[in-house]
Design an enzyme around this catalytic site. Structure first.
Site, PDB file in Angstrom:
ATOM      1  N   LYS A  38      24.259 -27.294  -5.716  1.00  0.00           N
ATOM      2  CA  LYS A  38      24.714 -28.603  -5.236  1.00  0.00           C
ATOM      3  C   LYS A  38      26.224 -28.772  -5.437  1.00  0.00           C
ATOM      4  CE  LYS A  38      24.049 -30.947  -9.580  1.00  0.00           C
ATOM      5  NZ  LYS A  38      23.890 -32.236 -10.182  1.00  0.00           N
ATOM      6  N   ARG A 143      17.739 -42.163 -15.190  1.00  0.00           N
ATOM      7  CA  ARG A 143      18.616 -42.195 -14.010  1.00  0.00           C
ATOM      8  C   ARG A 143      17.682 -42.185 -12.814  1.00  0.00           C
ATOM      9  NH1 ARG A 143      22.361 -36.972 -12.912  1.00  0.00           N
ATOM     10  NH2 ARG A 143      20.268 -36.130 -12.687  1.00  0.00           N
ATOM     11  N   TYR A 272      59.061 -36.738 -14.290  1.00  0.00           N
ATOM     12  CA  TYR A 272      59.087 -38.201 -14.206  1.00  0.00           C
ATOM     13  C   TYR A 272      58.979 -38.858 -15.571  1.00  0.00           C
ATOM     14  CZ  TYR A 272      58.185 -37.735  -9.177  1.00  0.00           C
ATOM     15  OH  TYR A 272      58.270 -37.436  -7.854  1.00  0.00           O
ATOM     16  N   MET A 320      52.559 -34.586  -8.288  1.00  0.00           N
ATOM     17  CA  MET A 320      51.572 -34.416  -7.225  1.00  0.00           C
ATOM     18  C   MET A 320      51.440 -32.939  -6.810  1.00  0.00           C
ATOM     19  SD  MET A 320      51.464 -36.270  -3.503  1.00  0.00           S
ATOM     20  CE  MET A 320      51.429 -37.923  -4.149  1.00  0.00           C
TER      21      MET A 320
HETATM   22  C1  LIG Z   1      17.634 -32.117 -11.623  1.00  0.00           C
HETATM   23  C2  LIG Z   1      18.647 -31.123 -12.051  1.00  0.00           C
HETATM   24  N1  LIG Z   1      18.247 -29.917 -12.456  1.00  0.00           N
HETATM   25  C3  LIG Z   1      19.120 -28.977 -12.854  1.00  0.00           C
HETATM   26  C4  LIG Z   1      20.479 -29.225 -12.871  1.00  0.00           C
HETATM   27  C5  LIG Z   1      21.420 -28.165 -13.353  1.00  0.00           C
HETATM   28  O1  LIG Z   1      22.048 -28.566 -14.535  1.00  0.00           O
HETATM   29  P1  LIG Z   1      23.024 -27.555 -15.296  1.00  0.00           P
HETATM   30  O2  LIG Z   1      24.205 -27.399 -14.424  1.00  0.00           O
HETATM   31  O3  LIG Z   1      23.338 -28.245 -16.578  1.00  0.00           O
HETATM   32  O4  LIG Z   1      22.275 -26.290 -15.461  1.00  0.00           O
HETATM   33  C6  LIG Z   1      20.934 -30.474 -12.466  1.00  0.00           C
HETATM   34  C7  LIG Z   1      22.362 -30.784 -12.529  1.00  0.00           C
HETATM   35  O5  LIG Z   1      22.795 -31.820 -12.851  1.00  0.00           O
HETATM   36  C8  LIG Z   1      20.003 -31.454 -12.039  1.00  0.00           C
HETATM   37  O6  LIG Z   1      20.396 -32.658 -11.633  1.00  0.00           O
END
Ligand SMILES: Cc1ncc(COP(=O)(O)O)c(C=O)c1O
Length: 380
Positions: A38, A143, A272, A320
């Site tokens: 992801k 969550r 800066y 920047m």
């Molecule tokens: C449902 C779920 N499983 C697994 C993971 C993987 O977590 P990690 O990167 O700590 O292994 C995540 C990441 O947030 C997650 O949301």
């Protein structure tokens, strides 16, 4: 001197494979591995990371994920369009309005409510296809996830739905990265009790899973049928304490080059606001990387970079597009020399975790931020 880009993130795909093998070794052959790719593969490239671990793209058996995990339906569609054939699980579930895309692209969403399941059932009915889902139980993350007391009633309802198949039951750990195991063990106990109840009632759910990266290494008793590693695949430790024997390889290296060097006199200030004053005559080099390309401004004065394998201090406010480093200690340092923001050279290393520590954050954020803002290239 040839052209070089201002800064470059090099992704070593073989490191991702190395880290995947460490997970496989930890869980053994009977536990499936869902590779979490992801958020653009935590800044390493959604498609590139998934292809590297996909048997349809040549990964061998012990280097191939059984499934991939994304947060959103859109990421799942991107993977399908790239030709990924493995199951794709949508960890964040289908958002309102995204349900119809789920059967079209054979995605497997996690579900946290009966309302969400009903929406998917309607989409399945429209597409005349059964949708596989994994029920996510909230055991302490608070969550996403279904309250524990709703899981059994939901399973009973699901068994009456024509277009839903509950393929998995899972939870997500909130505390597995901590040294103190008390809270995580409490979560695990809650999940374990739920699994027993579900089995007692005779619901046949093929895939039970709980572990993120930290869980995989710290809680082998919680591997169940599948694990979901994310950060360890990219070579960073999930733990907030030294965890022995992880043996991970960082997949991300972030480099830039010196574009200018100024000779400053004692008392001169840099950048800066003049927040940094040189305490003796110094050579200050400019690097063409700043907060627009991933170097958080809040890191000003708090990081070091590697030049010729030696640590040198970043000085003054990060701008920047440029930042300054003190190269006084590097003999005859020249324009064009490489500076490493994340990576290793001659046995010295700056990790994403070190940078994150200086920011008061975690390596996850550094990976996502740098990977999305800097130019990426891949090596195998
Ligand atoms: C449902 C779920 N499983 C697994 C993971 C993987 O977590 P990690 O990167 O700590 O292994 C995540 C990441 O947030 C997650 O949301």
């Amino acid at each position: 001197m040839p052209y070089f880009p201002p800064s470059i993130v090099t992704i070593d795909l073989s490191a991702i494979t190395h880290n995947f093998r460490k997970v496989k070794k930890r869980v053994g052959p009977s536990v499936k591995v869902l590779a979490v790719v992801k958020s653009d593969g935590y800044g390493h490239g959604l498609v590139q990371a998934a292809k590297r671990l996909s048997s349809s793209f040549g990964a061998s058996r012990d280097e191939a994920a059984d499934a991939f995990g994304v947060s959103f339906v859109q990421e799942g569609i991107t993977l399908r369009k790239a030709g990924v054939k493995e199951p794709i699980m949508v960890l964040g579930g289908a958002l309102h309005g995204e349900e119809d895309a789920v059967p079209v692209h054979s995605l497997v969403p996690f579900v946290s409510s009966m309302e969400g399941i009903q929406r998917l059932n309607a989409a399945g009915k429209k597409a005349r296809r059964k949708i596989k889902v994994h029920i996510k139980a909230d055991t302490g993350m608070s969550r996403l996830g279904m309250p524990l007391k709703e899981v059994l009633p939901s399973l009973r309802e699901c068994s009456k739905l024509k277009f839903i198949k509950v393929e998995g039951l899972c939870t997500h750990f909130a505390f597995a990265f901590l040294k103190d195991k008390k809270k995580n063990l409490r979560q695990l106990k809650r999940f374990d009790n739920l699994v027993q109840e579900v089995r007692k009632e005779g619901h046949a759910i093929p895939t039970i899973h709980a572990c993120n990266s930290a869980g995989i290494f710290a809680y082998p008793e919680a591997h169940y049928d599948m694990v979901r590693p994310g950060i360890v695949l990219y070579g960073s430790s999930p733990f907030d304490y030294p965890f022995p024997g992880l043996d991970l390889k960082p997949a991300m290296r972030w480099t830039t080059r010196i574009v200018h060097i100024r000779e400053l006199k004692k008392g001169d200030t840099v950048s800066y606001g003049g927040n940094f004053t040189v305490s003796r005559d110094s050579r200050i080099a400019a690097l063409p990387v700043g907060y627009a390309r991933g170097l958080f401004r809040n890191l000003s004065g708090r990081i070091q970079v590697l030049v010729r394998g030696r640590r040198v201090q970043q000085v003054g406010t990060i701008c920047m597009d440029f930042t300054s480093i003190d190269v006084s200690a590097i003999d005859n340092c020249r324009v064009g020399e490489e500076a490493i923001l994340i990576g290793s050279e001659n046995g010295e290393e700056i990790t994403a975790s070190e940078m994150a520590g200086n920011l008061g954050s975690i390596s996850y954020e550094i990976h996502c931020h740098v990977g999305s803002l800097a130019k990426r290239r891949y090596v195998k």
